[in-house]
Scaffold this motif. Structure first.
Motif, mmCIF file in Angstrom:
data_model
loop_
_atom_site.group_PDB
_atom_site.id
_atom_site.type_symbol
_atom_site.label_atom_id
_atom_site.label_comp_id
_atom_site.label_asym_id
_atom_site.label_seq_id
_atom_site.Cartn_x
_atom_site.Cartn_y
_atom_site.Cartn_z
ATOM 1 N N LEU A 38 0.853 -1.178 0.000
ATOM 2 C CA LEU A 38 0.000 0.000 0.000
ATOM 3 C C LEU A 38 0.895 1.236 0.000
ATOM 4 O O LEU A 38 1.837 1.321 0.790
ATOM 5 C CB LEU A 38 -0.905 -0.012 1.232
ATOM 6 C CG LEU A 38 -1.889 1.140 1.372
ATOM 7 C CD1 LEU A 38 -3.184 0.632 1.988
ATOM 8 C CD2 LEU A 38 -1.331 2.259 2.232
ATOM 9 N N THR A 39 0.631 2.164 -0.913
ATOM 10 C CA THR A 39 1.485 3.338 -1.086
ATOM 11 C C THR A 39 0.681 4.610 -0.861
ATOM 12 O O THR A 39 -0.456 4.727 -1.315
ATOM 13 C CB THR A 39 2.095 3.351 -2.501
ATOM 14 O OG1 THR A 39 2.799 2.126 -2.710
ATOM 15 C CG2 THR A 39 3.049 4.511 -2.673
ATOM 16 N N VAL A 40 1.273 5.544 -0.159
ATOM 17 C CA VAL A 40 0.656 6.845 0.112
ATOM 18 C C VAL A 40 1.267 7.878 -0.833
ATOM 19 O O VAL A 40 2.491 7.980 -0.939
ATOM 20 C CB VAL A 40 0.875 7.279 1.570
ATOM 21 C CG1 VAL A 40 0.203 8.629 1.836
ATOM 22 C CG2 VAL A 40 0.362 6.231 2.535
ATOM 23 N N TYR A 41 0.408 8.612 -1.525
ATOM 24 C CA TYR A 41 0.845 9.694 -2.417
ATOM 25 C C TYR A 41 0.270 11.025 -1.933
ATOM 26 O O TYR A 41 -0.805 11.067 -1.325
ATOM 27 C CB TYR A 41 0.376 9.448 -3.853
ATOM 28 C CG TYR A 41 1.357 8.673 -4.703
ATOM 29 C CD1 TYR A 41 2.382 9.329 -5.388
ATOM 30 C CD2 TYR A 41 1.263 7.296 -4.807
ATOM 31 C CE1 TYR A 41 3.275 8.621 -6.173
ATOM 32 C CE2 TYR A 41 2.155 6.581 -5.581
ATOM 33 C CZ TYR A 41 3.167 7.242 -6.264
ATOM 34 O OH TYR A 41 4.049 6.540 -7.029
ATOM 35 N N VAL A 136 -2.958 4.124 -2.787
ATOM 36 C CA VAL A 136 -3.053 3.245 -3.951
ATOM 37 C C VAL A 136 -2.419 1.909 -3.577
ATOM 38 O O VAL A 136 -1.650 1.828 -2.610
ATOM 39 C CB VAL A 136 -2.337 3.830 -5.198
ATOM 40 C CG1 VAL A 136 -3.059 5.037 -5.731
ATOM 41 C CG2 VAL A 136 -0.882 4.184 -4.861
ATOM 42 N N ASP A 137 -2.747 0.857 -4.337
ATOM 43 C CA ASP A 137 -2.035 -0.411 -4.214
ATOM 44 C C ASP A 137 -1.913 -1.033 -5.596
ATOM 45 O O ASP A 137 -2.335 -0.442 -6.589
ATOM 46 C CB ASP A 137 -2.714 -1.352 -3.207
ATOM 47 C CG ASP A 137 -4.057 -1.885 -3.685
ATOM 48 O OD1 ASP A 137 -4.450 -1.609 -4.848
ATOM 49 O OD2 ASP A 137 -4.732 -2.569 -2.908
ATOM 50 N N SER A 141 -3.994 1.237 -8.981
ATOM 51 C CA SER A 141 -2.825 2.101 -9.146
ATOM 52 C C SER A 141 -3.122 3.376 -9.922
ATOM 53 O O SER A 141 -2.209 4.165 -10.157
ATOM 54 C CB SER A 141 -1.711 1.318 -9.855
ATOM 55 O OG SER A 141 -2.156 0.839 -11.117
ATOM 56 N N ARG A 142 -4.378 3.605 -10.305
ATOM 57 C CA ARG A 142 -4.721 4.776 -11.120
ATOM 58 C C ARG A 142 -5.378 5.855 -10.265
ATOM 59 O O ARG A 142 -5.986 5.552 -9.237
ATOM 60 C CB ARG A 142 -5.649 4.372 -12.265
ATOM 61 C CG ARG A 142 -4.994 3.363 -13.205
ATOM 62 C CD ARG A 142 -5.950 2.830 -14.240
ATOM 63 N NE ARG A 142 -5.277 1.878 -15.102
ATOM 64 C CZ ARG A 142 -5.074 2.032 -16.403
ATOM 65 N NH1 ARG A 142 -5.521 3.108 -17.019
ATOM 66 N NH2 ARG A 142 -4.436 1.116 -17.092
ATOM 67 N N VAL A 143 -5.272 7.104 -10.760
ATOM 68 C CA VAL A 143 -5.853 8.226 -10.037
ATOM 69 C C VAL A 143 -6.548 9.155 -11.033
ATOM 70 O O VAL A 143 -6.067 9.367 -12.147
ATOM 71 C CB VAL A 143 -4.770 8.986 -9.237
ATOM 72 C CG1 VAL A 143 -3.696 9.540 -10.148
ATOM 73 C CG2 VAL A 143 -5.387 10.082 -8.386
ATOM 74 N N SER A 144 -7.721 9.655 -10.631
ATOM 75 C CA SER A 144 -8.480 10.632 -11.426
ATOM 76 C C SER A 144 -8.867 11.792 -10.512
ATOM 77 O O SER A 144 -9.206 11.579 -9.348
ATOM 78 C CB SER A 144 -9.742 9.996 -12.014
ATOM 79 O OG SER A 144 -9.414 8.940 -12.899
#
Length: 441
Positions: A38-41, A136-137, A141-144
């Protein structure tokens, strides 16, 4: 296209590229990122809407140039917030025209491929800055993102399904320049144009210095090759988490029976409990009693009488008189729950019975179906219920877990298939309600 791939490569290696939305950004492709990470952006929106950059019809009052709150979703391939060349959803239409997000929020976290929903505060001036954090994981993995231009008929800025995972690695940092986008729901040409609905509804399109080619359009600058960037979105990787399970078990001081592993089947280990053991022993005991009764009636074996004598002592007499004589079969009564006694009884019965002779056995049961002579019970596989719905997230802010369960309907018996896992867990959570210092590691 080659230059776009070069920019993306720079983003992966150096984490410092700028991608322009003048052309579609390249697809990431390659292998996916690990699903258990799990990744924090952090996303930083910077806007550059000034009178110097965009002098035409620049709004100074009622209301002055500003931006709505930033609306974002991290998601998988199946989710679409908006897409160029398609009709806007009711949620996007409402947001682009009024800034309201109530319809957009009907499809929230955990639904339709959405992983995290997040917002950033509005920007009260034309040139400013706002930011938010999100999760995201590898499977999402996509962002809008979207932010409405205020005032405007139906204009906004945004990013559609940008993939932060490239060839199995998360981007360290990347900046994307964006242009205004028209939602295709209002025919107004200027920032302060009155409501003029598009009937029938048009398609979402990117606004340029030459399109729409109308002199009244606020973004029509025919002498420019392209519009100056009105805003940029910067994505910065903050933290990565690895999936791990932590258990806190203490040793129990109570003593239990020690079971040797070489004497236990896999099924016994999986389903071992007192109720199952008692049920198995009782079942074997009943079958053995029926077998002994059948043998005693078919072989006419002599019955040996055993006398059990009890005496009654009278307080007024010294005589002892026998009370009763009871006859029991020679096989005796097997104590309930004694598994060893049951097994020994089976062996002794076959040794002492005349049916142990092969010739006698063949003659007596000649012509009878073998299934009636040897009733073998087949293995029974474990049966489980359907999965329950996913439970609520364990945390309202930060990283949490969602779980779902299923129950054992019938345990495995006699070498059948063992039970599958009864618990599933997945990541959940959102940074939208967290305080400012939550992610200060």
């Amino acid at each position: 296209m080659a230059s776009g791939k070069l920019m993306l490569l720079c983003a992966v290696v150096l984490g410092c590229s700028v991608i322009s939305m003048g052309a579609p950004y390249p697809e990431a492709g390659g292998e996916p990122c690990q699903p258990d990470k799990l990744t924090v952006y952090k996303v930083v929106l910077q806007t550059f809407w000034t009178r110097d950059q965009f002098p035409k019809h620049y709004p100074d009052w009622r209301p002055p140039a500003q931006w709505s709150k930033l609306v974002g979703r991290s998601h998988n391939k199946s989710f679409v917030l908006f897409r160029l060349g398609t009709r806007a959803s009711n949620g996007v239409k409402t947001f682009a025209e009024t800034g309201r997000t109530d319809v957009l929020e009907e499809q929230t976290q955990g639904e339709g491929g959405v992983y995290d929903e997040f917002n950033a505060p509005p920007i009260g001036i034309g040139a400013g800055r706002t930011e938010a954090e999100f999760f995201v994981d590898g499977n999402h993995s996509r962002v809008s993102l979207m932010s409405r231009i205020v005032p405007s008929p139906d204009w906004f800025i945004g990013i559609d399904s940008f993939d932060l995972c490239v060839n199995g690695n998360w981007l360290d940092s990347i900046t994307i320049e964006v242009d205004p986008v028209d939602a295709g729901t209002d025919n107004g040409f200027t920032f302060t144009a009155p409501n003029w609905p598009t009937e029938p509804q048009g398609l979402i399109y990117r606004v340029t210095s030459h399109y729409p080619a109308h002199p009244a359009s606020s973004f029509y600058y025919p002498y420019m090759k392209r519009l100056p960037p009105i805003a940029t979105f910067q994505f910065i990787k903050v933290k990565e988490y690895e999936l791990s399970e932590v258990f806190h078990h203490t040793e129990d001081e109570r003593q239990y029976e020690v079971l040797r592993m070489e004497h236990m089947t896999r099924n016994t280990i999986d389903v071992l409990n007192n109720n199952d053991i008692e049920a198995e022993i009782e079942e074997e005991r009943s079958e053995e009693e029926r077998r002994i009764q059948h043998l005693s009636t078919t072989t006419h074996a002599p019955t040996i009488s055993t006398t059990v004598t009890s005496t009654l002592e009278d307080s007024t007499s010294t005589n002892h008189m026998p009370l009763a004589r009871v006859q029991v079969p020679s096989a005796g009564i097997i104590p309930k729950g004694d598994k060893d006694a049951i097994l020994n009884s089976i062996v002794e019965t076959y040794r002492s019975s005349p049916t142990s002779s092969k010739d006698h056995h063949r003659k007596k049961y000649k012509g009878k179906p073998r299934s009636k002579l040897h009733k073998i019970r087949p293995p029974r596989d474990c049966r489980v219920s359907d999965w329950s719905p996913w439970g609520p997230c364990s945390k309202s802010c930060g990283i949490g877990e969602m779980t779902r369960r299923r129950e054992v309907l019938k345990h495995a018996r006699r070498g059948g298939k063992v039970c599958p896992p009864l618990l599933e867990t997945k990541w959940c959570g959102s940074a939208r309600a967290c305080s400012r210092g939550y992610f200060n590691w």
